[in-house]
Motif scaffolding. Structure first.
Motif, PDB file in Angstrom:
ATOM      1  N   SER A 143     -10.631  -3.301  -9.150  1.00  0.00           N
ATOM      2  CA  SER A 143      -9.273  -3.430  -9.963  1.00  0.00           C
ATOM      3  C   SER A 143      -9.252  -2.807 -11.351  1.00  0.00           C
ATOM      4  N   ILE A 144      -8.114  -2.339 -11.774  1.00  0.00           N
ATOM      5  CA  ILE A 144      -7.878  -1.792 -13.220  1.00  0.00           C
ATOM      6  C   ILE A 144      -7.037  -3.047 -13.665  1.00  0.00           C
ATOM      7  N   LEU A 145      -7.468  -3.556 -14.848  1.00  0.00           N
ATOM      8  CA  LEU A 145      -6.987  -4.721 -15.377  1.00  0.00           C
ATOM      9  C   LEU A 145      -6.075  -4.340 -16.728  1.00  0.00           C
ATOM     10  N   THR A 146      -5.100  -5.028 -17.036  1.00  0.00           N
ATOM     11  CA  THR A 146      -4.366  -4.539 -18.068  1.00  0.00           C
ATOM     12  C   THR A 146      -4.381  -5.819 -19.132  1.00  0.00           C
ATOM     13  N   PRO A 147      -5.222  -5.712 -20.282  1.00  0.00           N
ATOM     14  CA  PRO A 147      -5.533  -6.839 -21.256  1.00  0.00           C
ATOM     15  C   PRO A 147      -4.028  -7.320 -21.714  1.00  0.00           C
ATOM     16  N   ASN A 194       0.553  -0.122 -13.093  1.00  0.00           N
ATOM     17  CA  ASN A 194       1.688  -0.985 -12.563  1.00  0.00           C
ATOM     18  C   ASN A 194       1.283  -2.378 -12.537  1.00  0.00           C
ATOM     19  N   GLY A 195       1.575  -3.250 -13.440  1.00  0.00           N
ATOM     20  CA  GLY A 195       0.992  -4.653 -13.370  1.00  0.00           C
ATOM     21  C   GLY A 195      -0.142  -5.006 -14.081  1.00  0.00           C
ATOM     22  N   PRO A 196      -0.523  -6.259 -14.113  1.00  0.00           N
ATOM     23  CA  PRO A 196      -1.625  -6.679 -14.902  1.00  0.00           C
ATOM     24  C   PRO A 196      -2.958  -6.380 -14.108  1.00  0.00           C
ATOM     25  N   ASN A 197      -2.823  -5.991 -12.839  1.00  0.00           N
ATOM     26  CA  ASN A 197      -4.085  -6.042 -11.826  1.00  0.00           C
ATOM     27  C   ASN A 197      -3.706  -5.221 -10.863  1.00  0.00           C
ATOM     28  N   CYS A 199     -17.989   0.743  -4.638  1.00  0.00           N
ATOM     29  CA  CYS A 199     -17.260   1.114  -5.969  1.00  0.00           C
ATOM     30  C   CYS A 199     -17.922   0.757  -7.197  1.00  0.00           C
ATOM     31  N   PRO A 200     -17.401   1.202  -8.300  1.00  0.00           N
ATOM     32  CA  PRO A 200     -17.710   0.628  -9.806  1.00  0.00           C
ATOM     33  C   PRO A 200     -16.828  -0.725 -10.047  1.00  0.00           C
ATOM     34  N   GLY A 201     -17.295  -1.563 -10.739  1.00  0.00           N
ATOM     35  CA  GLY A 201     -16.889  -2.858 -10.909  1.00  0.00           C
ATOM     36  C   GLY A 201     -15.396  -2.552 -11.611  1.00  0.00           C
ATOM     37  N   ASN A 202     -14.811  -3.699 -11.906  1.00  0.00           N
ATOM     38  CA  ASN A 202     -13.310  -3.803 -12.308  1.00  0.00           C
ATOM     39  C   ASN A 202     -13.381  -3.047 -13.623  1.00  0.00           C
ATOM     40  N   MET A 203     -12.281  -2.437 -14.198  1.00  0.00           N
ATOM     41  CA  MET A 203     -12.115  -1.689 -15.487  1.00  0.00           C
ATOM     42  C   MET A 203     -10.917  -2.138 -16.098  1.00  0.00           C
ATOM     43  N   ASN A 204     -10.798  -2.059 -17.690  1.00  0.00           N
ATOM     44  CA  ASN A 204      -9.473  -2.106 -18.161  1.00  0.00           C
ATOM     45  C   ASN A 204      -8.840  -0.777 -18.161  1.00  0.00           C
ATOM     46  N   SER A 205      -7.658  -0.941 -18.382  1.00  0.00           N
ATOM     47  CA  SER A 205      -6.678   0.214 -18.548  1.00  0.00           C
ATOM     48  C   SER A 205      -6.942   0.736 -19.961  1.00  0.00           C
TER      49      SER A 205
END
Length: 386
Positions: free
Chosen positions: A382-386, A358-361, A318-324
Motif C-alpha cells: 500500500s501507498i499511504l497518504t499521511p 487516489n485516497g489515503p490508502n 513485495c516491499p512493505g507499505n510506503m508513504n506517498s
C-alpha cells in the motif's frame, strides 16, 4: 288299661327320636321367606310337634340366616335339623368381550363370557346365539348373554361376532443395505377390512445380526380372525470398503492445480462417491501439499488414498507499505523473485512511480507472468497518504 299307666308304659318303651328332614338352602330376592311343611316321622307318634326358629313367613335380613327346626314326639323325644335362608338382592356380574370377536370360521366358540355373584359361586348364564353356533359370513351378529343367580337376580351383556374371511394386506420395507451386521428397520405396515390394529412380525426380527452378504426376511400380518398375509424383503450386509486409486504425484509451475476424479469401485455400489481435500482446482502454496481422496459407498464404507502436489512456481515478494510523496507514488523497489523463476518473463506493478495517489490508502499490485496472462505469482503493498 289306665291312661296314666299307658303313658308311663309308652315312655318306658319309646326311646326312638323322630326323624325330621329340612329343605336345602333357600335363596330369595325378597325378605319375606316361607317354606313348605317339613317331612317328619316317628315310630309311634303320628302327630308330632314341629317348630322352626325363625318362623316360616318371617322377614329375613339380607345375607344368610340359619333356621333350626325341631320335632318332638309325645314322650319328649326330639330331633332337630337346620338349613340356611339367604336373602340376595344383588344381581350377578356378567362380562362379555370388550371388542367384537372376529373369526375366519363360521362356527364360533366363545369362552370369555364370565359370570360371578356375591353369593352364588356358579350363577347360570346363557347366550343367544349360543357358543358353538354357526354365524353368517360378512355380517356382524349381536350376541346377548344373561346371568341368573340362585335367588333369581339377573344381569345381561352383549357383544358382536364378525365372520372375517378376508386376509389383511401387509407391505414390507424396501430392500436394505447396511455396513453393520446389526440391522434395524421400520415395522411393516398392514391394513385389514375389520381389524384396525393388525399384528405384524418378521423372521428374523428387526435388530438381528446378519451374516455378510444377502439374507431374506419374511414378515407376516395376522388379523383378529386369524387371517394372514406375508411379504419379503432382502438385507444386504456390506462390510467391504470400496477401492480408490489416486493419480501420481503432480508437480505444478502455478498455484491452480486440477486433476481428474480418482476412479473407485465397490462390491455393491456401482458409483461410490469420491471427494478430495484439497479439491481439484484449488490454489496451492509453494512446496509439497498432500491431497487425500476418499471413496464412500452407499452404506458408508470408506477408503482413502493420497498423492502430493508439488508447488514448484515463482514466489513474488513485495516491499512493505510506503508513504506517498507530494500525493504521488514514490520510487519503490521492485518485488523480489524466488522459487522456480525459470518460466518468468515479466514482472509488472501498477500503479507506477509518479502516478497520482487516489485516497489515503492506494494498493500497488505486482504480478509475475510466464509469457502471457494469467499471472503465475503476485503480491501487493500500500501507498499511504499521511
Amino acid at each position: 288299661m289306665d291312661k296314666d299307666v299307658q303313658e308311663e308304659w309308652q315312655s318306658e318303651i319309646d326311646l326312638v327320636r323322630p326323624v325330621i328332614s329340612c329343605p336345602s338352602t333357600i335363596y330369595s330376592v325378597i325378605d319375606i321367606v316361607s317354606w313348605p311343611d317339613l317331612f317328619v316321622t316317628d315310630d309311634l307318634d303320628t302327630s308330632l310337634d314341629i317348630s322352626c326358629l325363625p318362623l316360616s313367613g318371617n322377614s329375613f335380613a339380607l345375607g344368610e340366616t340359619l333356621v333350626t327346626c325341631t320335632a318332638i314326639d309325645d314322650v319328649g323325644n326330639e330331633q332337630s335339623c337346620s338349613f340356611s335362608v339367604i336373602v340376595d338382592q344383588e344381581a350377578p356380574s356378567i362380562s362379555c368381550p370388550l371388542e367384537a370377536l372376529s373369526s375366519a370360521d363360521n362356527v364360533v366358540t366363545f369362552t370369555t363370557v364370565l359370570a360371578v355373584d356375591n353369593v352364588d359361586v356358579s350363577p347360570d348364564f346363557t347366550c343367544v346365539p349360543s357358543s358353538g353356533s354357526t354365524f353368517a359370513s360378512g355380517v356382524t351378529t349381536a350376541v346377548f348373554c344373561n346371568a341368573t343367580d340362585d335367588a333369581g337376580n339377573k344381569n345381561t351383556c352383549s357383544f358382536d361376532v364378525v365372520i372375517d374371511q378376508t386376509d389383511p394386506v401387509v407391505t414390507c420395507p424396501a430392500n436394505l443395505t447396511s455396513a453393520s451386521p446389526i440391522v434395524n428397520w421400520t415395522a411393516p405396515t398392514a391394513t385389514d377390512n375389520y381389524d384396525t390394529s393388525v399384528d405384524t412380525g418378521c423372521v428374523p426380527p428387526s435388530g438381528s445380526s446378519f451374516a455378510s452378504g444377502g439374507s431374506g426376511v419374511s414378515c407376516t400380518a395376522t388379523d383378529d380372525a386369524g387371517n394372514w398375509d406375508t411379504c419379503d424383503f432382502s438385507v444386504f450386509v456390506d462390510v467391504e470398503v470400496p477401492s480408490v486409486t489416486c493419480p501420481a504425484d503432480i508437480t505444478s509451475g502455478k498455484p491452480g492445480v486440477t486433476w481428474a476424479d480418482p476412479p473407485a469401485t465397490d462390491n455393491a455400489d456401482s458409483s461410490p462417491v469420491v471427494t478430495c481435500s484439497p479439491s481439484s482446482g484449488s490454489s496451492f502454496s509453494a512446496g509439497i501439499t498432500m491431497v487425500t481422496c476418499t471413496a464412500t459407498d452407499h452404506v458408508g464404507n470408506e477408503n482413502s488414498c493420497t498423492f502430493n502436489v508439488d508447488g514448484d512456481f515463482p514466489i513474488l515478494t513485495c516491499p512493505g507499505n510506503m508513504n506517498s510523496v507530494d500525493n504521488k507514488v514514490p520510487d519503490y523497489p521492485p518485488p523480489t523473485l524466488s522459487g522456480n523463476t525459470l518460466s518468468v518473463t515479466l514482472v509488472d506493478c501498477v500503479p507506477k512511480k509518479d502516478d497520482g495517489v487516489n485516497g489515503p490508502n492506494m494498493l500497488v499490485l505486482c504480478q509475475a507472468f510466464a509469457g502471457a496472462p494469467p499471472s503465475v505469482a503476485f503480491c501487493a503493498f500500500s501507498i499511504l497518504t499521511p
